[in-house]
Enzyme design. Structure first.
Site, PDB file in Angstrom:
ATOM      1  N   GLU A  24       0.764  -0.963   0.256  1.00 17.17           N
ATOM      2  CA  GLU A  24       0.290   0.049   0.049  1.00 17.17           C
ATOM      3  C   GLU A  24       0.931   1.251   0.478  1.00 17.17           C
ATOM      4  OE1 GLU A  24      -2.333   0.191   3.547  1.00 17.17           O
ATOM      5  OE2 GLU A  24      -3.538   2.073   2.902  1.00 17.17           O
TER       6      GLU A  24
ATOM      7  N   ASN B  59      -6.401   1.598   2.411  1.00 20.66           N
ATOM      8  CA  ASN B  59      -7.775   2.965   2.411  1.00 20.66           C
ATOM      9  C   ASN B  59      -7.041   4.033   1.748  1.00 20.66           C
ATOM     10  OD1 ASN B  59      -8.594   1.461   4.808  1.00 20.66           O
ATOM     11  ND2 ASN B  59      -7.590   2.494   6.789  1.00 20.66           N
TER      12      ASN B  59
ATOM     13  N   ASN C 236     -12.213  -0.872  -1.578  1.00 24.15           N
ATOM     14  CA  ASN C 236     -11.042  -1.452   0.164  1.00 24.15           C
ATOM     15  C   ASN C 236     -12.534  -0.808   0.915  1.00 24.15           C
ATOM     16  OD1 ASN C 236      -9.438  -2.449   1.595  1.00 24.15           O
ATOM     17  ND2 ASN C 236      -9.552   0.327   2.291  1.00 24.15           N
ATOM     18  N   GLU C 237     -12.225  -2.131   2.359  1.00 23.74           N
ATOM     19  CA  GLU C 237     -12.720  -1.946   2.762  1.00 23.74           C
ATOM     20  C   GLU C 237     -14.922  -0.338   3.133  1.00 23.74           C
ATOM     21  OE1 GLU C 237     -10.283  -1.314   6.484  1.00 23.74           O
ATOM     22  OE2 GLU C 237      -9.745  -3.096   6.329  1.00 23.74           O
TER      23      GLU C 237
ATOM     24  N   TYR D 146      -7.269  -8.815  11.656  1.00 26.32           N
ATOM     25  CA  TYR D 146      -6.047  -7.760  12.177  1.00 26.32           C
ATOM     26  C   TYR D 146      -6.320  -9.018  13.472  1.00 26.32           C
ATOM     27  CZ  TYR D 146      -4.778  -5.430   8.043  1.00 26.32           C
ATOM     28  OH  TYR D 146      -4.447  -4.890   7.309  1.00 26.32           O
TER      29      TYR D 146
ATOM     30  N   GLU E 221      -6.416  -9.549   3.597  1.00 24.90           N
ATOM     31  CA  GLU E 221      -5.945  -8.248   4.467  1.00 24.90           C
ATOM     32  C   GLU E 221      -5.514  -8.943   5.843  1.00 24.90           C
ATOM     33  OE1 GLU E 221      -6.197  -3.864   5.079  1.00 24.90           O
ATOM     34  OE2 GLU E 221      -6.400  -3.355   3.408  1.00 24.90           O
TER      35      GLU E 221
ATOM     36  N   GLN F 125       1.347  -6.059   5.475  1.00 27.76           N
ATOM     37  CA  GLN F 125       1.966  -6.098   4.309  1.00 27.76           C
ATOM     38  C   GLN F 125       3.036  -6.290   4.519  1.00 27.76           C
ATOM     39  OE1 GLN F 125       1.196  -1.129   3.671  1.00 27.76           O
ATOM     40  NE2 GLN F 125      -0.444  -1.420   4.596  1.00 27.76           N
TER      41      GLN F 125
HETATM   42  O1  AHR Z   1      -3.118  -2.875   6.015  1.00 28.51           O
HETATM   43  C1  AHR Z   1      -3.290  -1.279   6.865  1.00 28.51           C
HETATM   44  C2  AHR Z   1      -4.857  -1.341   6.473  1.00 28.51           C
HETATM   45  O2  AHR Z   1      -5.439  -1.752   7.183  1.00 28.51           O
HETATM   46  C3  AHR Z   1      -5.536  -0.606   5.195  1.00 28.51           C
HETATM   47  O3  AHR Z   1      -4.652   0.860   4.364  1.00 28.51           O
HETATM   48  C4  AHR Z   1      -7.282  -1.123   5.629  1.00 28.51           C
HETATM   49  O4  AHR Z   1      -7.179  -1.549   4.461  1.00 28.51           O
HETATM   50  C5  AHR Z   1      -6.811  -1.528   6.657  1.00 28.51           C
HETATM   51  O5  AHR Z   1      -7.779  -1.171   7.308  1.00 28.51           O
END
Ligand code: AHR
Length: 514
Positions: free
Chosen positions: A26, A71, A171-172, A243, A291, A353
C-alpha cells in the site's frame, strides 16, 4: 501435555491455491518510499528498486501482491501515477495524513512485481470515484491498443497490456473510517454496476467484492448478504479482513487467533451459501482474505495517530512499523495454518503488508533491510505447503481462552503433494511446557526429512524481537522428530517446545500401502 493428530492422505480439504501466499503493498508510511523504492540507496538499481529488499521479498515468496491500497486507494487517482515521473502531481493522502509524491506508480509497481515474481491484484477506488474510473484503469491496463487509454499506456512504455486478472472493487467500504464509506445497499449497487462494466471491457477478470473489515463489525453478516444480493452473479470472490493483537496481557486468547480466523471464515462461508441459495444461484464465490496479520492497534491509536497529527503533512511518515516478537511469529504461523485448513472456501489471501508497514520485512532509509520474526512462518508455508490440505482431527489437551473459548492446545495443518512430499505445520499454544504430539497419517508412508521450530531462543523471552542490529528469532532444527511407517500409514512423534511454531517436512518412503 499430549496431543494426538489423525489424518488420511486420501481425505483432503482441497487443493492449496498458490494465491494463498499473497502479500500487500500500500502507499502508506514507508512501505513504498524507503521500503521497496529508494533511489540512491546503495543496493538500488537504476529504477530505484532496493536490491536488499527485493532479495528478501524473493526469499519470502509472495505469489500475488495487492496494490495500491488499502485505505489509500479510496481517494487515489490512478492517473497520477502514470506518465513521466517528474511531472506527476504531488497530492495529499487524507487516509494516512501524508503527502504522496507519485514518483512511484502503476508502471513502476508492475516492473517491481515482475522482479519479485508475483502476480498483481489491483484495487480500484470506489470511495471518491466510481464506475468510469474503474473502467478507465482497466482499459489502460488490459486493453491491447488503439484507444486513447491503451495508447497512453503504450506511450508510457508498456507496449503489451499488463493483463491483470484480479481486481478488488474498493477497500473496506463497510468501515466508517473509509473515505467514501457506504451502506451495504449503496456499495452493493455501485460494486454491481462497476463489475458489470468491467466485465464488458474484459470478460476474463476475476472480481473481488469487499466484505467485512473484521469479525466484530456490527454489520458483519448482513453486509455480506446485502452486497452479495447485488453482486453475486457478477463477482468471483468476497473479501474478509482480519487483524489480531494481544490485549491486556491475555496471551492465551492471542494464541487462539487461528481458531478465531477459522470461525470467521466458516461464518462468512455460511452467509455466502445462504445468499446463493436465496438467489437460486448455482455458482461458487471464494473468500479472499486479502488483509490478514497481527497488528498492535492500540499502538496505532495511541502512538502513531498522535505522531501523525503532531508531524503534520509529510511524505512517507513512519507509521505502524510494528516490531514483531517470538509470540507474534507463532500467531502468524497459526493464522497460516487456519488458511490451509480452509482452502475449500479461501481462494486467496494477502498478508498485510510486505515492507515496513506491519510487515515481515523491515528496512531503514540508507541502511539495512532485515527479516522480522514473522518472516519465517510465511516463508516456510509459502515454500512447503503444496498439493492438497489434509483434513485433520486433533484430540488431547485443550486451552481455555477468555476471548475465543476452548481451542486445541496444538493447532495443526498438513499438506501432501502428488509427488508424495508432505508438510505438517504445528503451533504449540502451551506457553509454559512442551507438548508431546503423536501424528497418525493413514494411507501414505513418510519419513521426516527435516524438522524446524521457531521458539524463544535460549536466554531470551517470548517478547524477543528481530531488529536491524540482531535477528535472534528464526527457525532452528528440532531434534527428536521420528516417523515410523507401516502398511497402513505413518506415525510421527515429536515434542514441541513451549510457545513454538514447528514445521515438519515429510518425504515419501518406499513400501507397501494398505
Ligand atoms: O493494512 C493497513 C490498513 O488496514 C489498510 O489500509 C486498511 O484496508 C486496513 O484497515
Amino acid at each position: 501435555m499430549t496431543v494426538h493428530i489423525e489424518g488420511d492422505a486420501g481425505r483432503v480439504v482441497g487443493p492449496v491455491p498458490r494465491r494463498l501466499f499473497g502479500s500487500f503493498v500500500e502507499h502508506m508510511g514507508r512501505s513504498v518510499y524507503t521500503g521497496l523504492y529508494e533511489p540512491g540507496h546503495s543496493t538500488a538499481d537504476d529504477r530505484g528498486f532496493r536490491g536488499d529488499v527485493l532479495e528478501l521479498v524473493r526469499e519470502l515468496g509472495p505469489t500475488v501482491l495487492r496494490y495500491p491500497g488499502g485505505n489509500f486507494v479510496s481517494s487515489y487517482r490512478w492517473e497520477d501515477g502514470v506518465g513521466p515521473a517528474e511531472t506527476r502531481p504531488v497530492r495529499l493522502d487524507p487516509a494516512w495524513h501524508s503527502v504522496e509524491s507519485n514518483r512511484f506508480g502503476l508502471h513502476e509497481f508492475v516492473a517491481w512485481a515482475e522482479a519479485a515474481g508475483a502476480e498483481v491484484m489491483y484495487a480500484v477506488n470506489l470511495g471518491t470515484r466510481g464506475i468510469q474510473e474503474a473502467a478507465d484503469v482497466l482499459e489502460y491496463c488490459n486493453h491491447a491498443g488503439g484507444t486513447e487509454l491503451s495508447e497512453r499506456r503504450r506511450a508510457n512504455g508498456a507496449d503489451r497490456p499488463f493483463g491483470f486478472k484480479l481486481w478488488c472493487l474498493g477497500n473496506e467500504m463497510d468501515g466508517p473510517w473509509q473515505i467514501g464509506h457506504k451502506t451495504a445497499e449503496e456499495y452493493g449497487r455501485l460494486a454491481a454496476e462497476t463489475a458489470r462494466l468491467m466485465r464488458m471491457i474484459d470478460p476474463d477478470v476475476e472480481l473481488v467484492v469487499a466484505g467485512s473489515s473484521h469479525a466484530d463489525m456490527p454489520t458483519f453478516g448482513s453486509w455480506e448478504r446485502t452486497v452479495l444480493r447485488h453482486t453475486a452473479e457478477l463477482v468471483d470472490h468476497i473479501s474478509l479482513h482480519a487483524y489480531y493483537q494481544e490485549l491486556h496481557g491475555d496471551t492465551d486468547s492471542y494464541l487462539a487467533s487461528g481458531a478465531a480466523l477459522d470461525r470467521y471464515i466458516r461464518t462468512t462461508a455460511g452467509v455466502i451459501d445462504a445468499t446463493l441459495a436465496e438467489l437460486g444461484l448455482d455458482k461458487k464465490i471464494g473468500i479472499s482474505v486479502d488483509e490478514w496479520n497481527v497488528w498492535d492497534l492500540r499502538r496505532w491509536n495511541e502512538v502513531d495517530q498522535a505522531e501523525l497529527a503532531a508531524g503534520g503533512w509529510r511524505q512517507h511518515p513512519r507509521i505502524i512499523e510494528d516490531t514483531y516478537t517470538v509470540t507474534d511469529a507463532v500467531v502468524v504461523g497459526s493464522l497460516l495454518s487456519s488458511l490451509l485448513r480452509n482452502v475449500d472456501r479461501v481462494t486467496m489471501a494477502n498478508q498485510a503488508q510486505l515492507v515496513n508497514v506491519i510487515a515481515p520485512i523491515r528496512s531503514e532509509p540508507g541502511g539495512p533491510a532485515w527479516r522480522q520474526t514473522t518472516f519465517h512462518p510465511f516463508r516456510q508455508v509459502a515454500a512447503l505447503a503444496g498439493g492438497a490440505s489434509l483434513r485433520l482431527a486433533v484430540e488431547g489437551d485443550r486451552l481455555r481462552t477468555a476471548q475465543h473459548g476452548e481451542v486445541d492446545l496444538v493447532d495443526a495443518a498438513a499438506t501432501v503433494e502428488d509427488s508424495g512430499r508432505g508438510a505438517v505445520f504445528l503451533t504449540n499454544r502451551a506457553t509454559a511446557s512442551p507438548t508431546e504430539v503423536r501424528i497418525r497419517l493413514r494411507g501414505a508412508r513418510f519419513g521426516v526429512y527435516a524438522a524446524e521450530t521457531l521458539t524463544t531462543p535460549d536466554g531470551e523471552t517470548r517478547h524477543t524481537a528481530n531488529t536491524a542490529d540482531a535477528q535472534p528469532v528464526r527457525p532452528v532444527p528440532l531434534p527428536g522428530a521420528v516417523a515410523t511407517s507401516d502398511p497402513g500409514g505413518t506415525t510421527i512423534t515429536v515434542t514441541l517446545p513451549p510457545l513454538s511454531w514447528t514445521v515438519l517436512q515429510l518425504t515419501p518412503q518406499a513400501g507397501p500401502h494398505a
